[in-house]
Design a protein around this motif. Structure first.
Motif, short mmCIF file in Angstrom:
data_model
loop_
_atom_site.label_atom_id
_atom_site.label_comp_id
_atom_site.label_asym_id
_atom_site.label_seq_id
_atom_site.Cartn_x
_atom_site.Cartn_y
_atom_site.Cartn_z
N GLN A 237 0.35 -1.06 0.03
CA GLN A 237 0.30 0.23 0.00
C GLN A 237 1.21 1.00 0.09
N ASN A 238 0.54 2.26 -0.81
CA ASN A 238 1.74 3.03 -0.90
C ASN A 238 0.56 4.52 -0.43
N VAL A 239 -0.46 4.10 -0.32
CA VAL A 239 -1.50 5.40 0.93
C VAL A 239 -1.62 4.61 2.06
N THR A 240 -1.89 4.53 3.10
CA THR A 240 -2.45 3.62 4.62
C THR A 240 -3.10 4.59 4.90
N ALA A 241 -4.90 4.16 5.47
CA ALA A 241 -5.36 4.59 5.79
C ALA A 241 -5.93 4.25 7.11
N ALA A 242 -7.02 4.25 7.80
CA ALA A 242 -7.67 3.51 8.75
C ALA A 242 -8.71 3.77 9.21
N ALA A 243 -9.83 3.18 9.17
CA ALA A 243 -11.66 3.34 10.05
C ALA A 243 -11.84 2.67 11.47
N VAL A 244 -11.93 3.53 12.43
CA VAL A 244 -12.50 3.18 13.92
C VAL A 244 -14.09 3.39 13.49
N ASP A 279 -3.42 4.82 -4.28
CA ASP A 279 -4.04 6.32 -3.90
C ASP A 279 -4.35 6.56 -2.97
N TRP A 280 -5.56 7.77 -2.11
CA TRP A 280 -6.29 7.93 -1.72
C TRP A 280 -7.40 7.38 -2.68
N ARG A 281 -7.20 7.30 -4.11
CA ARG A 281 -8.63 6.64 -3.97
C ARG A 281 -9.71 5.94 -4.35
N GLU A 282 -7.87 4.70 -4.43
CA GLU A 282 -8.33 3.39 -3.55
C GLU A 282 -8.84 3.47 -2.43
N GLU A 295 -21.61 5.02 11.63
CA GLU A 295 -20.48 6.01 12.24
C GLU A 295 -18.95 5.45 12.11
N TYR A 296 -18.52 6.33 12.24
CA TYR A 296 -17.08 6.46 11.78
C TYR A 296 -15.78 7.31 11.29
N THR A 297 -15.23 6.97 12.17
CA THR A 297 -13.76 8.34 12.00
C THR A 297 -12.26 7.69 11.16
N VAL A 298 -11.91 8.51 10.61
CA VAL A 298 -10.96 7.95 9.75
C VAL A 298 -9.36 8.96 10.17
N ALA A 299 -7.74 8.15 10.08
CA ALA A 299 -7.02 8.52 10.28
C ALA A 299 -6.09 7.91 8.56
N LEU A 300 -6.41 9.44 8.21
CA LEU A 300 -5.30 9.84 6.94
C LEU A 300 -4.18 10.68 6.60
N SER A 301 -2.60 10.37 6.60
CA SER A 301 -2.19 11.28 6.41
C SER A 301 -2.41 12.30 5.52
N GLU A 302 -1.28 13.30 5.96
CA GLU A 302 -1.18 14.66 4.93
C GLU A 302 -0.24 14.17 3.54
N PRO A 303 -0.28 14.79 2.26
CA PRO A 303 -1.43 15.18 1.56
C PRO A 303 -3.41 14.79 1.25
N ARG A 305 -5.40 13.30 3.18
CA ARG A 305 -6.93 13.70 3.83
C ARG A 305 -7.15 14.86 3.05
N SER A 306 -5.65 16.55 2.34
CA SER A 306 -6.34 17.19 1.91
C SER A 306 -7.67 16.52 0.54
N GLU A 307 -6.03 15.75 -0.41
CA GLU A 307 -6.63 15.88 -1.35
C GLU A 307 -8.34 14.49 -1.80
N LEU A 308 -8.48 13.71 -0.33
CA LEU A 308 -9.77 13.00 -0.71
C LEU A 308 -11.34 14.14 0.31
N ARG A 309 -10.16 15.40 0.76
CA ARG A 309 -11.28 16.21 1.13
C ARG A 309 -11.81 17.01 0.03
N GLU A 310 -10.82 17.63 -0.71
CA GLU A 310 -10.97 18.20 -1.80
C GLU A 310 -12.46 17.32 -2.78
N ALA A 311 -11.75 15.92 -2.84
CA ALA A 311 -12.38 15.80 -4.09
C ALA A 311 -14.32 15.43 -3.29
N VAL A 312 -13.91 15.04 -2.33
CA VAL A 312 -15.60 15.04 -1.73
C VAL A 312 -16.37 16.10 -1.76
N GLY A 313 -15.64 17.30 -1.59
CA GLY A 313 -16.20 18.88 -1.83
C GLY A 313 -17.10 18.72 -2.62
#
Length: 328
Positions: A237-244, A279-282, A295-303, A305-313
């Motif tokens: 994984q080039n991009v790692t994230a986690a959801a609780v 990448d953040w898309r996957e 409901e959940y929270t997400v841990a995603l590092s920069e940049p 997190r900002s790229e995903l936020r901009e795309a969702v917006g």
């Protein structure tokens, strides 16, 4: 052909289709006494077949490897299937390259009757073997030993090297071998983990037979396909994230099926679930599989997190906007 010869050939065919046969079952299948089975076994031994016998109530017979390859008995369908398999194998990533499979194919096709050769040629013309490219090399010896144990429900001891280069010994009950993508996978019941595991066959260093038989665990063909798909889908994984998630682990396991692997409990009511991708898309695609209303929270590092936020917006603004005239 005499009755004795025909019966000996029928016995040989049975011994070639299963690793171990109880003497009483062989006698029943052949319609003779166990004493006659013993005599026929002795005839096969005189012809060079190494037939091992074990005494006792659980005893029986098994065909062992010898110093030379004795003749094999194949029916028409088996011969055709083997010839097609050898043609495909000649193009695959097996140790020894295409030369070994081509020589084996030549020997087999040399003795095939004309009608069977025509079937092989017709089928081969319609079978398009996948291009392997840079696929990992698989040992045909390891693949063959695992296939035998899977067929015979025999427990194995494997030496396995994981993706990080760590070697371990695994005690397993093999259930299925399956190709996926450019790799071979073994789905098995891991005795030490008391759960299903999927191993890449090219990472299995050695196979040790235990001669201990097992009863198969219940699993559907769909579950097998899903577990192999999960294993084949994994990549660094080039991009790692986690959801609780606000879900207990047991409910995550029930809802996610084999995709829950890697999840861990956070207290009694929440679950930590790793996601990621190239990448953040996957990573976002993985998050979309969280059940509706959870409901959940997400841990995603920069940049990322900002790229995903901009795309969702942008997506939310597009959904809130009026539809274009040409789509109405």
């Amino acid at each position: 052909m005499t009755d004795t010869t025909a019966r000996a050939l029928a016995l040989l065919n049975l011994l070639q289709t299963h690793r171990h046969w109880p003497g009483a079952e062989l006698a029943t299948r052949l319609g003779v006494t166990e004493r006659t089975v013993r005599r026929d076994v002795d005839r096969l031994r005189e012809l060079g077949y190494r037939v091992e016998s074990t005494p006792g109530a659980a005893g029986g017979y098994r065909l062992e490897a010898g110093s030379a390859v004795p003749p094999l008995l194949l029916n028409d369908d088996e011969a055709v299937t083997m010839a097609i398999g050898l043609r495909v194998a000649a193009t695959q990533q097996l140790v020894g390259g295409p030369d070994v499979t081509l020589t084996a194919l030549a020997k087999l096709e040399q003795v095939l009757p004309s009608a069977l050769r025509q079937r092989v040629n017709a089928l081969a013309a319609s079978v398009q073997a996948p291009r392997i490219g840079d696929a990992p090399v698989v040992s045909p010896e390891v693949l063959g030993e695992i296939a035998l144990a899977t067929r015979d429900t025999e427990r194995l001891r494997l030496r396995y090297v994981d993706g990080e280069g760590q070697e371990s010994v695994r005690r397993v009950e093999p259930h299925a071998l399956a190709p996926a993508g450019r790799k071979w996978f073994l789905l098995c019941w891991d005795l030490d983990r008391d759960d299903w595991r999927t191993f890449r066959v090219d990472r299995i260093v050695s196979v040790e037979h235990t001669r201990v038989l097992f009863s198969r665990h219940e699993i559907t063909e769909q579950e097998i396909e899903e577990r192999v798909l999960v294993a084949a889908s994994w990549s660094p994984q080039n991009v790692t994230a986690a959801a609780v998630m606000e879900l207990p682990l047991a409910e995550v396991q029930e809802r996610f099926g084999p995709w829950w692997e890697g999840a861990t409990p956070v207290g009694d009511d929440r679950t930590h679930w790793p996601v990621g991708g190239s990448d953040w898309r996957e990573a976002m695609y993985g998050l979309l599989w969280i059940p509706e209303g959870v409901e959940y929270t997400v841990a995603l590092s920069e940049p990322h997190r900002s790229e995903l936020r901009e795309a969702v917006g942008r997506l939310l603004r597009a959904l809130d906007a009026a539809a274009p005239d040409e789509l109405e």
